[in-house]
Each structure stands twice: as structure tokens, then as C-alpha cells.
Design an enzyme around this catalytic site. Sequence first.
Site, PDB file in Angstrom:
ATOM      1  N   ARG A 181       0.845  -1.200   0.000  1.00 34.17           N
ATOM      2  CA  ARG A 181       0.000   0.000   0.000  1.00 34.17           C
ATOM      3  C   ARG A 181       0.880   1.250   0.000  1.00 34.17           C
ATOM      4  O   ARG A 181       0.575   2.230  -0.645  1.00 34.17           O
ATOM      5  CB  ARG A 181      -0.986  -0.001   1.177  1.00 34.17           C
ATOM      6  CG  ARG A 181      -1.799   1.274   1.269  1.00 34.17           C
ATOM      7  CD  ARG A 181      -3.172   1.120   1.956  1.00 34.17           C
ATOM      8  NE  ARG A 181      -3.212   0.189   3.052  1.00 34.17           N
ATOM      9  CZ  ARG A 181      -2.658   0.406   4.261  1.00 34.17           C
ATOM     10  NH1 ARG A 181      -2.051   1.538   4.516  1.00 34.17           N
ATOM     11  NH2 ARG A 181      -2.738  -0.521   5.191  1.00 34.17           N
TER      12      ARG A 181
ATOM     13  N   ASP B 225      -7.257  19.015 -14.355  1.00 34.95           N
ATOM     14  CA  ASP B 225      -7.544  17.663 -14.845  1.00 34.95           C
ATOM     15  C   ASP B 225      -7.115  17.644 -16.313  1.00 34.95           C
ATOM     16  O   ASP B 225      -7.762  18.239 -17.163  1.00 34.95           O
ATOM     17  CB  ASP B 225      -9.045  17.369 -14.677  1.00 34.95           C
ATOM     18  CG  ASP B 225      -9.404  15.947 -15.084  1.00 34.95           C
ATOM     19  OD1 ASP B 225      -8.674  15.347 -15.894  1.00 34.95           O
ATOM     20  OD2 ASP B 225     -10.442  15.435 -14.602  1.00 34.95           O
TER      21      ASP B 225
ATOM     22  N   LYS C 161      -7.764   6.563 -19.451  1.00 33.27           N
ATOM     23  CA  LYS C 161      -8.094   7.063 -20.795  1.00 33.27           C
ATOM     24  C   LYS C 161      -6.850   6.998 -21.686  1.00 33.27           C
ATOM     25  O   LYS C 161      -6.359   5.937 -21.950  1.00 33.27           O
ATOM     26  CB  LYS C 161      -8.695   8.458 -20.679  1.00 33.27           C
ATOM     27  CG  LYS C 161      -9.724   8.603 -19.530  1.00 33.27           C
ATOM     28  CD  LYS C 161     -10.990   7.787 -19.741  1.00 33.27           C
ATOM     29  CE  LYS C 161     -11.856   7.683 -18.495  1.00 33.27           C
ATOM     30  NZ  LYS C 161     -12.232   8.938 -17.862  1.00 33.27           N
TER      31      LYS C 161
HETATM   32  C1  LIG Z   1     -12.740   9.324 -16.532  1.00 27.86           C
HETATM   33  C2  LIG Z   1     -12.413  10.657 -16.014  1.00 27.86           C
HETATM   34  C3  LIG Z   1     -12.177  10.851 -14.652  1.00 27.86           C
HETATM   35  C4  LIG Z   1     -12.302   9.728 -13.632  1.00 27.86           C
HETATM   36  O1  LIG Z   1     -11.318   8.765 -13.814  1.00 27.86           O
HETATM   37  P1  LIG Z   1     -11.521   7.187 -13.495  1.00 27.86           P
HETATM   38  O2  LIG Z   1     -10.221   6.607 -13.897  1.00 27.86           O
HETATM   39  O3  LIG Z   1     -12.681   6.724 -14.298  1.00 27.86           O
HETATM   40  O4  LIG Z   1     -11.795   7.085 -12.036  1.00 27.86           O
HETATM   41  C5  LIG Z   1     -11.850  12.127 -14.230  1.00 27.86           C
HETATM   42  N1  LIG Z   1     -11.765  13.161 -15.093  1.00 27.86           N
HETATM   43  C6  LIG Z   1     -11.997  13.003 -16.412  1.00 27.86           C
HETATM   44  C7  LIG Z   1     -11.884  14.180 -17.313  1.00 27.86           C
HETATM   45  C8  LIG Z   1     -12.336  11.763 -16.912  1.00 27.86           C
HETATM   46  O5  LIG Z   1     -12.581  11.618 -18.212  1.00 27.86           O
END
Ligand SMILES: *Cc1c(COP(=O)(O)O)cnc(C)c1O
Length: 381
Positions: free
Chosen positions: A46, A170, A195
Site C-alpha cells: 500500500r 484535470d 483514458k
Molecule cells: C474518466 C475521467 C475521470 C475519472 O477517472 P476514473 O479513472 O474513471 O476514475 C476524471 N476526469 C476526467 C476528465 C475523466 O474523463
Amino acid sequence: MKFGTKAVQSGNGPDPATGAVMTPIYQTSTYHQASPGQHKGYEYSRSGNPTRASLETALAQLEDARFGLAFSSGMGAEDAIIKLLKPGDEVICTNDLYGGSYRMFVHIFQPLGIRFRFVDMGSTEQVAAALTPATRMLWIETPTNPLIKIIDIAALTQLVKGKGILTVVDNTFATPYLQSPLKLGADIVVHSATKYLAGHSDVVLGAIMLDDEELRNRLFFIQKSCGAVPGPMDSFLTLRGIKTLHVRMERHCQNAAAVAQYLAGHPKVAVVNWPGLSEHPGHAVARKQMRAFGGMLSFSLKGDSQADAFKLMEKLRIFTLAESLGGVESLIGHPATMTHASIPEAERLKAGLSNSLIRISAGIEDAEDLLADLEQALAAV
Ligand SMILES: *Cc1c(COP(=O)(O)O)cnc(C)c1O
């Protein structure tokens, strides 16, 4: 070192134990100690694992950051960032926010006393007007999801400079290949590595990159205390995905350009949201802060009928109807009923998320096939 070289080389071995060129999957939860406290840097997975450590090095290098931290998901990473705050603190966020972030902010953290204000971050004036003495964080997402709006990162980081307000970006949609928020003044970059970074729709993982050591230590403390860590297999898959990030991104951007131009000229299409189109309101800022315009776009149909949008999506053969984005295969989604279903309808429509809006994640197939698929599906609505 240039980006492609970093993407291929970063986080590689040779593995100190065996000389393996590819970082091995250290599938272990714990590590031998010769005597209590005497170990080779790892005690329990962890708090640290060699496969994850390689990934964290690679993540940092991609954003030219001093530190990288890997989490079990993008939401796990975001959760850790909000836990830097305390009750009474305020966060200003874009109103065109990833639906999962909105849900966590409003339904998990708001009841715990952290306040979130949603504003149109396309307007620096609106952000300035929303600042209060309790503001501790700006939460920026650009390009936004699913309206693909562009937010001027440098303008906002400049606005709050020296005010004790952390800026978080983000960077999931742009990836470090297209956009470098830390260089534009941001404090923390967060990714859903699920992604584009991992890139093959086969893993869920999150990432944080940053330069400030004190902040890094606080986030590491949250990571090991709260435990949203990725497993070694998922860390390995993400490391492997990163090696082709630059090659994939180039094709994602080309295919998105072809699809956006095709849709913009189609008589049944009302609006196309892609920052590479010169009529896109964020085009000039995108030219300034991104190296290309990205693989994500969205569009709506004339008449704005949800039934037409559903029919179109059912007719498509190459585009797969699914949540998520950033994989090698082209995906489509219907934000109003899928990713953004948890946003109340009135708020959704007010934000411009119309009933027929379809989001596209352009994959890396041949553009001709993607356009032909859209042509036959649009003919049917
Ligand atoms: C998918 C996504 C998230 C969340 O990520 P996960 O890996 O699904 O938990 C956060 N911000 C954006 C812009 C996303 O496309």
C-alpha cells in the site's frame, strides 16, 4: 529529451534484481526484512511497490514534474486531492465538469463541509467574482467534458497567484503530449490514466503529477493512509500504454480533425464542438496552450431530438457505444443519459448539454472508415 523518447524510455529497467528490460509485475503485498526496519525500501505494497514506483517515475517525466503518484482510479486521485482541504474551505470549479467529479464533490465532500462553486471558467471575470476569503482551490478541466470548451490555464493561475489558492488541472483529455499545465502555473495535474495514458480500454488507474515536495508528501500520506493504490498488474499495463502515447495521440488528433470537419459540413448536424475548428470559441486559447487540438469532440443534431441521437448511435458499426474515452478504438457516448446522468436536467440544459449531444472519442482506425460509418448512420436519421 523530447516527448516521444521520454514516453518510450521513462520508467524502464533494467530491473535491478534481474536485468529485465521491461519493469516486472511485482505481484507481492509484502517484503522481507532482515531485521525489523531493515529492508530494501519496500515494506508493504500500500505504501510502495516497485512496479508502481516505475510507473510513478514515468508519470512524473511525462509532465516534466518532480513527482508522480499513481492511484487506483482517476477518482481515487481526485479524492486524495480534495482531502488536502478541510471543512469551510471552498473550491471553484468549471461548470462543465466530468460527471464523476461533480458527483463526488457534491454528494461526498459537500456534506463534509467543503463548498464547491461551479462557474463558467471560460470567463476569468466570473472566476474572479467567485473568489472569497475561504477559496482554497481552483479546479480546472480543459478541454472540458463533454462540451470541449477551452479554459485559459495561464490566465487563471495568474489570477490566484500568491493568494494561497491551489490550482488543479484535470489533464485527462489533453494528455501531457498536448498540454503542460505545470508550465502554465498550475500546482497539481491530475489524470484519469484509464483514458489516453493507458490507452487501450483495459485498465482503470489515476495519476497525480506535481513539483512541490511538501504537497507531494501530504498527498503521499493520504495515498498510503486512505489506500486508493493501483495494483502491480494495472501499473504495468499503464506503463506499457505510455510507451506509445505520442504515436497514438498524433493519430487521435488527425482522426478527430477529419471527423469534426466532416460533421461540420453535414446538413443534419447543428453544432460541432472541437477546438481545432476556427469558429470554436476557444480556438485561439487552444492554439496558445495546446500543441494540437485533441481526439475528443461532440456534436448535436438539428431539432435536438434524443430519439434521433439514439437511432444514430444504434446505427454506427465502427464507433462503439460505451462509457470512457481515449482508447485505440473509436467510442461514442450520450452524455445526457450516460456520463452526465447524475446532473439535474435543468442544470444540464443550462450548461449547454443538449438532448441530442453525442460525444466522440476518435480512435486510431483509418479515418476513411470512420467517415463512411458516420455517413451511413446519419443517412438513417
Ligand atoms: C474518466 C475521467 C475521470 C475519472 O477517472 P476514473 O479513472 O474513471 O476514475 C476524471 N476526469 C476526467 C476528465 C475523466 O474523463
